[in-house]
Motif scaffolding. Structure first.
Motif, PDB file in Angstrom:
ATOM      1  N   HIS A 161      -0.111   9.110  -5.745  1.00 57.52           N
ATOM      2  CA  HIS A 161      -0.045  10.468  -5.204  1.00 57.52           C
ATOM      3  C   HIS A 161       1.285  11.179  -5.374  1.00 57.52           C
ATOM      4  O   HIS A 161       1.423  12.316  -4.936  1.00 57.52           O
ATOM      5  N   ASP A 211       0.828  -1.217   0.000  1.00 54.57           N
ATOM      6  CA  ASP A 211       0.000   0.000   0.000  1.00 54.57           C
ATOM      7  C   ASP A 211       0.859   1.262   0.000  1.00 54.57           C
ATOM      8  O   ASP A 211       0.390   2.322  -0.431  1.00 54.57           O
ATOM      9  N   ILE A 212       2.112   1.187   0.440  1.00 55.13           N
ATOM     10  CA  ILE A 212       3.014   2.345   0.304  1.00 55.13           C
ATOM     11  C   ILE A 212       3.358   2.564  -1.167  1.00 55.13           C
ATOM     12  O   ILE A 212       3.337   3.690  -1.665  1.00 55.13           O
ATOM     13  N   TRP A 239       0.336   3.977  -2.781  1.00 50.99           N
ATOM     14  CA  TRP A 239       0.238   5.402  -2.410  1.00 50.99           C
ATOM     15  C   TRP A 239       1.161   6.231  -3.285  1.00 50.99           C
ATOM     16  O   TRP A 239       0.776   7.267  -3.830  1.00 50.99           O
TER      17      TRP A 239
END
Lengths: 567, 567
Positions: A345, A337-338, A341
């Motif tokens: 983003h 999920d990093i 992300w």
């Protein structure tokens, strides 16, 4: 030639259930089917009502679990052309702690008209986070009282686990607590539905309910110190009968046989947890080989012959993964999920355009560029705490750090640094296990990431200095469940007598082995030393700036501060 | 009614020269013209040849400086409809240290056929970075010898400055060193061209050539310690005659009058530097008011009545900015270029699309979103060292750091944190000045950033606790040059006798004043304390990870490590 025998694995995930039919002799995966839960994760409005849920709620509808059986099991039998008579056993696994209140007949309170509109009567999913105040108080009281169990859980009980979730219901909806005959893990509830027998499993009991094979649950005095009404919670609302993994919970009921198209009396294994059930499915049934389930987060599991206290692990449970061994679990709360992300983003348009043009995804474009670099070339170092740190610091209030940025830094540099940071985090976990006497000689990886990102695998190998092998099955959870189903059936019925025997035949690795590049090791040793130094500075209180920033943020937003969890 | 009198300011920048015609009585800017240098910044191939330049070279062609006069001065006179008779004075300013070797007639060596193909015969632009080895050795020797001058320059002489650049030529092209009658700042060379007089100015001598009004240049013994051939460099290749700012260097020569359309004998001021000449142009001619020129980097200038040693400044020079005062200069090596880096390399497509859709630029979209946040709400803190740290650490090997990132972090959060980090960096500079006895009561900002970004201005004000005013002119450099031109003319000729008198009439501020929001101050004081702690940890050697990462990077790339500069 005798006809093949089959076992059925049912893997209850967060968004869907996946059913897998497996050839017992070979582990061949002959048919699969997925059911997406109709109500999914319930975190806004209670289904069929206008009732809005409070923040941090995450519920499920147990009717979805039954519907999954109805939709998928007949489908896989039909697809495979396999007769119900040749299915010798059924195993299940579930997310955990995913728990619900039931009446004395095992009916979920939320299925009863009088309780449908009370959110606390529904299934609290593992990621329901509203019991944080209870977890905080529980931990404070346990520390004050010097409760020995804390050390088995890295010093902290998570708000995601059973006791805080029960206590939350007592505090917020005492009438639900009162009306509940028992609280039960969904993993055990589905087995109760399949067999008519309540057979609570040692995995969820050990990892999520503070139960221990030697010492049982915490004392009634401890529960009374939490709240006098909880003094007898174990005897009144739980059960002290805990069953080891692989045991036969019972035979399929007549009703469930009709629903699924399977034969009445088919052996059903006691429940299990999605991560833990994967361990034998990736061939690991002995100490020394760590299983890493690598996805949005990473779960590390390893077996030992003795109980050691390892800093910051999520739990050590005797018989918690494989009968006869102590199962150790650690975790990293942010991995895939990093990277997701970052891609969503922090990656500029040109990479997205290149991906579109070339029919790739952005991860692939970044991976391709990052793979051309030599170790250390990007000049960056990160602390991989975008989602807090589970092991070994057990602190959700930690946050991400990046150092070394210059005007020449590009997206692929940061992407590679983030992957490396998660690998450094894994190395700390491995070294902490070894320092505590739990050997980690090699690694078997499964989950979504190892399949998708070769650079990531090579970086993990170069940074940890261990060989990594990859599980053959993409459905390790369902395969593991099927294997335990075969064990529940037993050899006489065409299955196996032990999970060890099942693993030998049914579990497989890919031929591919990732081996450390010796030229890369010295640079990564230097970078790891720098990582550890930052880790200690920002993670162990020397510079608590991450917590200060969270506190200031909470004050700016006018909300309470965060707090520490080991989910 | 008498006819208006005018002064001409000529601002020689990195890519172009800009000429401004100003009404002496009011400061009204009546006409302007820009000349983009034909050869621009020469950093790949020597013009008119196939000769490739070594890394870190940045040269210019002095013919461009003359061509700028030919192209722009007649144009502004024509545009304004102003007669040459009404132009009373000419002032110039230049980038610095931008230097060149000339023959005894003032002809640049590179203009002579026998030297055209030697890169060392050309103008070395301020950002020519190939003299780093010489700067390193100079600093080491100066420290060993305990040279007092080092303290006046924050402890380090930059590779961008005059002595390292001359020494580099001696080392790499001794024949050019030998053939050079003198080395001269371009700021002084252009005045030599305009007037026929060599009148070296106190600003470049003081800030770039280690000259001091009281003690002169470093001793011959010091130069001999660098290299015996340099023992007499000052007398042989420079000059000990230094002229204060605003003085009349001479009258325009006949040739230059023909070239420009101005009158022979028109007063020409001694040379000046682009940043320093802006100070009186934004009304600052007294101590206590800091001028911040905010663009890709930020230059801080403030006047004092005494010589103090301030940690990490770029220099303190008596008469270096305004005659009669000590001029203090500090700087931040990355400001606007960090924000530009962020927009180019770390902002996802949706922001770019929104900007396109709404006819804005990406900075405006980020600013709009970031402006809605309360202080501390984003939970981030950064060290603004993407381009190293000039003041107060004087260390190019430092790098950027971001802490506090979570999965909820968005581009506008990081954008705001980066702006805040540069403001914290400015606050450290201000507090260091004040601690050393140099008052900073209020700020006048000029340059590109204050015009463009209101959020940035308010954050600087809230974080530093000082009022910020904004210069009215967008061409502060050229206006300041024109003001010194008016002073060179003198009152009797229609100009002014002092820069103080000129500033009173010709320099203006906008009405707009940015004032600190008292509610934001306590949060920013807390965040500033955290910034200072990270600043000290990573900037002062406690944790040298940034240098370690640069060393590892250099080794990975097979090149030498970086080194410290105060440009």
């Amino acid at each position: 030639m005798t006809r093949s025998k089959y076992a059925l694995g049912i893997d209850y995930g967060t968004e869907s259930a996946r059913v897998l039919l497996v050839d017992v002799a070979t582990g061949e995966e002959v048919a699969t089917s997925v059911y997406e839960y109709r109500d999914g994760v319930i975190d806004e409005v209670l289904p069929g009502t206008d009732i809005r849920l409070p923040p941090d709620f995450a519920l499920q509808n147990p009717a979805d679990y039954i519907e999954a059986l109805r939709q998928t099991v007949p489908a896989v039998l039909a697809t495979a052309g396999v007769s119900a008579a040749d299915v010798v056993g059924i195993g299940t696994d579930f997310t955990a702690c995913t728990m619900l209140p039931i009446d004395k007949h095992g009916v979920p309170l939320c299925m009863k008209p009088e309780w449908r509109e009370n959110p606390y009567a529904w299934v609290k999913l593992w990621k329901h986070h509203a019991a944080q105040p209870e977890a905080n108080r529980l931990n404070a009281i346990a520390r004050e009282r010097g409760e020995a169990f804390l050390a088995r859980y890295g010093g902290k009980i998570s708000s995601e686990w059973l006791i805080p979730k029960i206590w939350e219901t007592l505090n917020k909806a005492p009438q639900v607590y009162e009306a509940a005959d028992r609280f039960i893990e969904a993993a055990d509830w589905i087995v109760l539905q399949l067999t008519g027998n309540e057979r609570r499993n040692s995995c969820t009991a050990g990892y999520k309910a503070i139960w221990n094979k030697q010492s049982g649950y915490p004392s009634d005095d401890f529960f009374a110190a939490l709240d006098p009404r909880l003094r007898h919670v174990v005897d009144e609302k739980l059960s002290r009968h805990i069953y080891p993994l692989g045991e036969r919970a019972g035979g399929l009921t007549k009703e469930m046989a009709q629903l699924t198209g399977l034969r009445e009396g088919t052996a059903v294994a006691v429940g299990n947890v999605d991560a833990h059930v994967s361990v034998p499915a990736v061939t690991v049934v002995e100490p020394g080989r760590m299983v890493m389930i690598m996805g949005t987060s990473t779960c590390h599991m390893v077996l030992g012959t003795e109980q050691h206290i390892v800093e910051g692990m999520c739990g050590v449970v005797e018989d918690g993964i494989i009968p006869g061994y102590f199962g150790y679990e650690a975790g990293q709360s942010g991995v895939g999920d990093i990277f997701a992300w970052f891609v969503d983003h922090a990656v500029p348009p040109e990479y997205h355009e290149e991906a579109r043009r070339r029919g790739l995804n952005v991860h692939q474009v970044l991976e391709e560029r990052a793979a051309q670099q030599r170790p250390g070339e990007h000049g960056l170092l990160a602390l991989d705490w975008w989602n807090g740190n589970r092991s070994i610091l057990v602190d959700v209030d930690l946050s991400g750090l990046l150092v070394g940025a210059t005007l020449a830094t590009r997206a692929e540099d940061i992407y590679r640094a983030l992957i490396e940071a998660t690998a450094f985090g894994t190395r700390i976990i491995m070294e902490t296990f070894e320092k505590s006497g739990v050997k980690v000689n090699e690694v078997v990886a499964c989950g979504g990431l190892p399949e998708r990102n070769k650079l990531l695998m090579q970086l993990y190998v170069d940074i940890t200095g261990r060989e990594f092998k990859i599980a053959q099955s993409k459905l390790a959870g369902a395969l593991g469940a099927a294997m335990f189903g075969a064990v529940a059936a037993g050899k006489a019925a065409g299955g196996y007598d032990t999970i060890f025997a099942a693993a030998q035949k049914m579990a497989h690795l890919k031929d591919e082995v990732y081996r450390p590049n010796v030229e890369h090791r010295p640079v990564y040793d230097q970078l790891y030393a720098e990582y550890v130094r930052l880790y200690d500075t920002f993670g162990r209180g020397e510079n608590p700036v991450m917590k200060t920033l969270k506190r200031i943020r909470a004050e700016a937003l006018g909300v309470g501060g965060g707090s520490a969890v080991c989910p």
